[in-house]
Design an enzyme around this catalytic site. Structure first.
Site, PDB file in Angstrom:
ATOM      1  N   THR A 178      66.720  34.605 -59.334  1.00 59.90           N
ATOM      2  CA  THR A 178      67.194  33.207 -59.346  1.00 59.90           C
ATOM      3  C   THR A 178      68.718  33.149 -59.495  1.00 59.90           C
ATOM      4  OG1 THR A 178      65.114  32.612 -60.379  1.00 59.90           O
ATOM      5  CG2 THR A 178      66.875  30.986 -60.511  1.00 59.90           C
ATOM      6  N   VAL A 189      92.141  33.788 -56.505  1.00 57.28           N
ATOM      7  CA  VAL A 189      92.259  35.089 -57.169  1.00 57.28           C
ATOM      8  C   VAL A 189      93.489  35.861 -56.656  1.00 57.28           C
ATOM      9  CG1 VAL A 189      91.105  37.342 -57.481  1.00 57.28           C
ATOM     10  CG2 VAL A 189      89.777  35.232 -57.605  1.00 57.28           C
ATOM     11  N   ILE A 239      76.959  25.078 -68.101  1.00 61.06           N
ATOM     12  CA  ILE A 239      77.887  24.375 -69.011  1.00 61.06           C
ATOM     13  C   ILE A 239      78.931  25.363 -69.537  1.00 61.06           C
ATOM     14  CG2 ILE A 239      78.078  23.039 -71.145  1.00 61.06           C
ATOM     15  CD1 ILE A 239      75.110  22.406 -70.923  1.00 61.06           C
ATOM     16  N   GLY A 255      57.624  24.486 -62.548  1.00 62.54           N
ATOM     17  CA  GLY A 255      58.404  25.733 -62.492  1.00 62.54           C
ATOM     18  C   GLY A 255      59.452  25.817 -63.594  1.00 62.54           C
ATOM     19  N   LYS A 313      70.481  32.152 -77.784  1.00 61.16           N
ATOM     20  CA  LYS A 313      71.709  31.451 -77.392  1.00 61.16           C
ATOM     21  C   LYS A 313      72.483  31.024 -78.638  1.00 61.16           C
ATOM     22  CE  LYS A 313      69.444  29.850 -73.178  1.00 61.16           C
ATOM     23  NZ  LYS A 313      68.580  28.787 -72.621  1.00 61.16           N
ATOM     24  N   GLY A 322      69.029  27.456 -63.880  1.00 62.68           N
ATOM     25  CA  GLY A 322      68.884  27.272 -62.436  1.00 62.68           C
ATOM     26  C   GLY A 322      69.853  28.126 -61.653  1.00 62.68           C
TER      27      GLY A 322
HETATM   28  P1  NAP Z   1      64.727  37.014 -61.957  1.00 60.43           P
HETATM   29  O1  NAP Z   1      64.615  35.852 -61.051  1.00 60.43           O
HETATM   30  O2  NAP Z   1      63.489  37.583 -62.555  1.00 60.43           O
HETATM   31  O3  NAP Z   1      65.527  38.173 -61.173  1.00 60.43           O
HETATM   32  C1  NAP Z   1      65.652  39.463 -61.661  1.00 60.43           C
HETATM   33  C2  NAP Z   1      66.251  40.348 -60.573  1.00 60.43           C
HETATM   34  O4  NAP Z   1      66.528  41.630 -61.108  1.00 60.43           O
HETATM   35  C3  NAP Z   1      65.348  40.557 -59.377  1.00 60.43           C
HETATM   36  O5  NAP Z   1      66.089  40.593 -58.194  1.00 60.43           O
HETATM   37  C4  NAP Z   1      64.730  41.936 -59.633  1.00 60.43           C
HETATM   38  O6  NAP Z   1      64.446  42.658 -58.438  1.00 60.43           O
HETATM   39  C5  NAP Z   1      65.858  42.621 -60.364  1.00 60.43           C
HETATM   40  N1  NAP Z   1      65.359  43.598 -61.321  1.00 60.43           N
HETATM   41  C6  NAP Z   1      64.680  43.361 -62.473  1.00 60.43           C
HETATM   42  N2  NAP Z   1      64.397  44.504 -63.113  1.00 60.43           N
HETATM   43  C7  NAP Z   1      64.900  45.502 -62.348  1.00 60.43           C
HETATM   44  C8  NAP Z   1      64.942  46.913 -62.475  1.00 60.43           C
HETATM   45  N3  NAP Z   1      64.389  47.548 -63.499  1.00 60.43           N
HETATM   46  N4  NAP Z   1      65.556  47.611 -61.510  1.00 60.43           N
HETATM   47  C9  NAP Z   1      66.125  47.004 -60.449  1.00 60.43           C
HETATM   48  N5  NAP Z   1      66.139  45.654 -60.277  1.00 60.43           N
HETATM   49  C10 NAP Z   1      65.530  44.913 -61.219  1.00 60.43           C
HETATM   50  O7  NAP Z   1      65.684  36.667 -63.187  1.00 60.43           O
HETATM   51  P2  NAP Z   1      66.707  35.443 -63.324  1.00 60.43           P
HETATM   52  O8  NAP Z   1      65.963  34.190 -63.656  1.00 60.43           O
HETATM   53  O9  NAP Z   1      67.635  35.433 -62.177  1.00 60.43           O
HETATM   54  O10 NAP Z   1      67.490  35.845 -64.666  1.00 60.43           O
HETATM   55  C11 NAP Z   1      68.447  36.864 -64.670  1.00 60.43           C
HETATM   56  C12 NAP Z   1      69.194  36.866 -65.992  1.00 60.43           C
HETATM   57  O11 NAP Z   1      69.890  35.637 -66.144  1.00 60.43           O
HETATM   58  C13 NAP Z   1      68.298  36.982 -67.238  1.00 60.43           C
HETATM   59  O12 NAP Z   1      68.989  37.714 -68.213  1.00 60.43           O
HETATM   60  C14 NAP Z   1      68.131  35.535 -67.687  1.00 60.43           C
HETATM   61  O13 NAP Z   1      67.860  35.422 -69.073  1.00 60.43           O
HETATM   62  C15 NAP Z   1      69.489  34.992 -67.356  1.00 60.43           C
HETATM   63  N6  NAP Z   1      69.530  33.547 -67.149  1.00 60.43           N
HETATM   64  C16 NAP Z   1      68.667  32.979 -66.273  1.00 60.43           C
HETATM   65  C17 NAP Z   1      68.743  31.610 -66.040  1.00 60.43           C
HETATM   66  C18 NAP Z   1      67.835  30.957 -65.050  1.00 60.43           C
HETATM   67  O14 NAP Z   1      67.980  29.749 -64.833  1.00 60.43           O
HETATM   68  N7  NAP Z   1      66.913  31.672 -64.396  1.00 60.43           N
HETATM   69  C19 NAP Z   1      69.680  30.833 -66.734  1.00 60.43           C
HETATM   70  C20 NAP Z   1      70.561  31.452 -67.623  1.00 60.43           C
HETATM   71  C21 NAP Z   1      70.480  32.824 -67.821  1.00 60.43           C
HETATM   72  P3  NAP Z   1      63.314  42.145 -57.378  1.00 60.43           P
HETATM   73  O15 NAP Z   1      63.919  40.912 -56.756  1.00 60.43           O
HETATM   74  O16 NAP Z   1      63.169  43.250 -56.416  1.00 60.43           O
HETATM   75  O17 NAP Z   1      62.094  41.863 -58.206  1.00 60.43           O
HETATM   76  N1  HSE Z   2      64.291  29.279 -70.104  1.00 57.78           N
HETATM   77  C1  HSE Z   2      65.559  28.652 -70.278  1.00 57.78           C
HETATM   78  C2  HSE Z   2      65.407  27.171 -70.515  1.00 57.78           C
HETATM   79  C3  HSE Z   2      66.465  28.842 -69.078  1.00 57.78           C
HETATM   80  O1  HSE Z   2      64.312  26.612 -70.403  1.00 57.78           O
HETATM   81  O2  HSE Z   2      66.414  26.541 -70.832  1.00 57.78           O
HETATM   82  C4  HSE Z   2      67.172  30.144 -69.066  1.00 57.78           C
HETATM   83  O3  HSE Z   2      68.109  30.224 -70.094  1.00 57.78           O
END
Ligand code: NAP
Ligand code: HSE
Length: 427
Positions: free
Chosen positions: A13, A33, A136, A187, A205, A302
């Protein structure tokens, strides 16, 4: 034109958001940059998985060494999440002289000290704006714009899933299980929603925010956590009747006795700025001795909002590398005491299910009085046969006294259940 080469760990994501922003806004970014910022390699787990973003397949790799060991890469963007093997990858990248940008609150909340030490050792940046509050801006404002303040308090809605659920429960009177199912369908909540509804996501956080605000290392283990699982439609209705709204807050305060760091549901007065933060939106309310009150509001998660924060860090790290410098490292130069939950002072909402007969209220009031808990509001409603529901709001009291008084109340034969206890904040 110089080129700054970026390797990404993850294309989920957030990774997709970062990719779209850095490639879509490339001209603009180059001008800002003073160099071209180019994504040259992306680590994924499964190379054969169809990607919902148009991407050159040659960019993808399933070998982390192509990024963390590659002399070509200047900046590593870690958006794969989790602790293992992520922490190892990030520490290796830092050791190899790469600046690292991460959105991984789990990792920063647990291993901030180690990550900063590795970055300092190599003279590179470790930046993590996307780890709190999604899009934010809050880490940099605390570290830079508000750096001259003594921060007194941070109160935040820092989990979008639970804010969505509580907003729905408030607006529609729906119960917890019903809104959780809806949040999953939309979702927002994950298949395993426990980290969101149990308060753990917000606690991670808050640990990050408290560490920066009070210049003291606060880890996840230092944060008191309660989730929203016990909030019922009745609690939301009583809150409304009494002039409050129920929110899951992350609270960090500095008091004369030490730092408070806690995440739990709260009754927040209708007039408080956080009361009107609804749906999946996040907001972080900061009080500093010079700035007074400031609030940061926006989308807490997101693809593009979080991608925006991560990409901003990439630009910062790129500019620093061009100048041969790095930005602010760890700001935890103090070791303030962290209070236990017993030591906090708060007002409390208490909902009891009791026998409906003369003298019951007096015996309950006596039990509270015995532990110096003073009552501000008493409501009795919903009498059913022999049973009545009593709702109390206390004056400010120490949590230890409140807990002791609740033990006495629980022992009264006329009290069937203590249905809920919720702290009142923001008055
Ligand atoms: P995600 O959708 O689950 O994506 C994870 C990605 O990492 C995927 O592309 C996956 O590969 C890859 N990956 C995971 N484990 C791996 C491994 N062992 N080796 C190689 N590749 C690996 O996660 P996300 O929601 O983007 O979140 C990513 C980070 O941002 C997390 O730390 C989360 O807490 C943080 N975050 C997320 C959000 C949010 O809105 N989602 C907001 C703030 C912070 P594949 O695609 O091949 O499975
Ligand atoms: N799971 C978190 C939330 C998003 O619902 O705010 C990622 O930090």
């Amino acid at each position: 034109m110089q080129v700054i080469r970026v390797g990404m760990l993850g294309l989920g994501t957030v990774g997709r958001g970062v990719y779209k922003i850095l490639t879509g806004n490339q001209d603009n970014i180059t001008s800002k940059v003073g160099a071209t910022v180019e994504i040259t390699r992306i680590l994924v787990r499964d190379l054969s998985r169809p990607r919902p973003v148009k991407i050159d397949p040659d960019l993808l790799t399933d070998n982390p060494a192509d990024i963390i060991e590659s002399p070509e890469i200047d900046i590593v963007v870690e958006v794969m999440g989790g602790l293992e093997p992520t922490l190892d990858y990030v520490l290796t990248a830092l050791k190899n002289g790469k600046s690292v940008v991460s959105a991984n609150k789990d990792m920063v909340a647990m291993y901030g000290r180690e990550l900063f030490a590795a970055a300092r050792e190599s003279g590179v940046d470790f930046l993590f704006e996307g780890s709190v509050g999604g899009g934010i801006p809050i880490i940099r404002p605390l570290k830079v714009c508000l750096a001259a303040n003594r921060i007194q308090e941070i109160m935040g809605i820092i989990n979008g899933t639970t804010n969505y659920m509580l907003t729905k429960m408030t607006r529609e009177g729906s119960d917890y299980q019903q809104v959780l199912a809806e949040a999953q369908q939309m979702g927002y909540a994950e298949a395993d929603p426990s980290a969101d509804v149990g308060g753990l996501d917000a606690a991670r956080k808050l640990a990050i925010l408290a560490s920066i605000a009070f210049n003291t290392r606060v880890t996840l283990n230092d944060v008191y956590v309660e989730g929203i699982e016990k909030i019922g439609a009745q609690d939301i209705a009583y809150a409304n009747e009494l002039g409050y709204i129920v929110k899951l807050l992350g609270i960090a305060k500095e008091t004369a006795e030490g730092i408070e760091a806690r995440v739990h549901p709260c009754f927040v007065p209708h007039h408080h700025p956080l009361a009107s933060v609804n749906d999946v939106f996040n907001a972080i309310f900061v009080r500093g001795d010079a700035v007074g009150e400031a609030m940061f509001y926006g989308r807490g998660a997101g693809e593009l909002p979080t991608g925006s924060a991560v990409a901003g860090d990439v630009l910062d790290a790129a500019r620093n590398r061009l100048r041969g410098t790095c930005g602010i490292n760890c700001t935890c130069y103090e070791q303030k005491m962290i209070k236990s939950i017993d030591q906090i002072n708060s007002r409390y909402y208490i909902r009891l299910n009791v026998q409906d007969r003369p003298g019951v209220l007096a015996s309950i009031a006596y039990a509270f009085g015995d532990k110096e808990v003073s009552l501000a509001t008493v409501l009795q409603k919903h009498t059913r046969g022999e049973q009545a529901e009593i709702v109390l709001i206390t004056h400010q009291v120490r949590e230890r006294n409140l807990q002791d008084s609740l033990k006495l109340v629980q022992q009264l034969s006329s009290v069937y259940t203590i249905s809920n206890v919720i702290r009142v904040e923001g008055e």
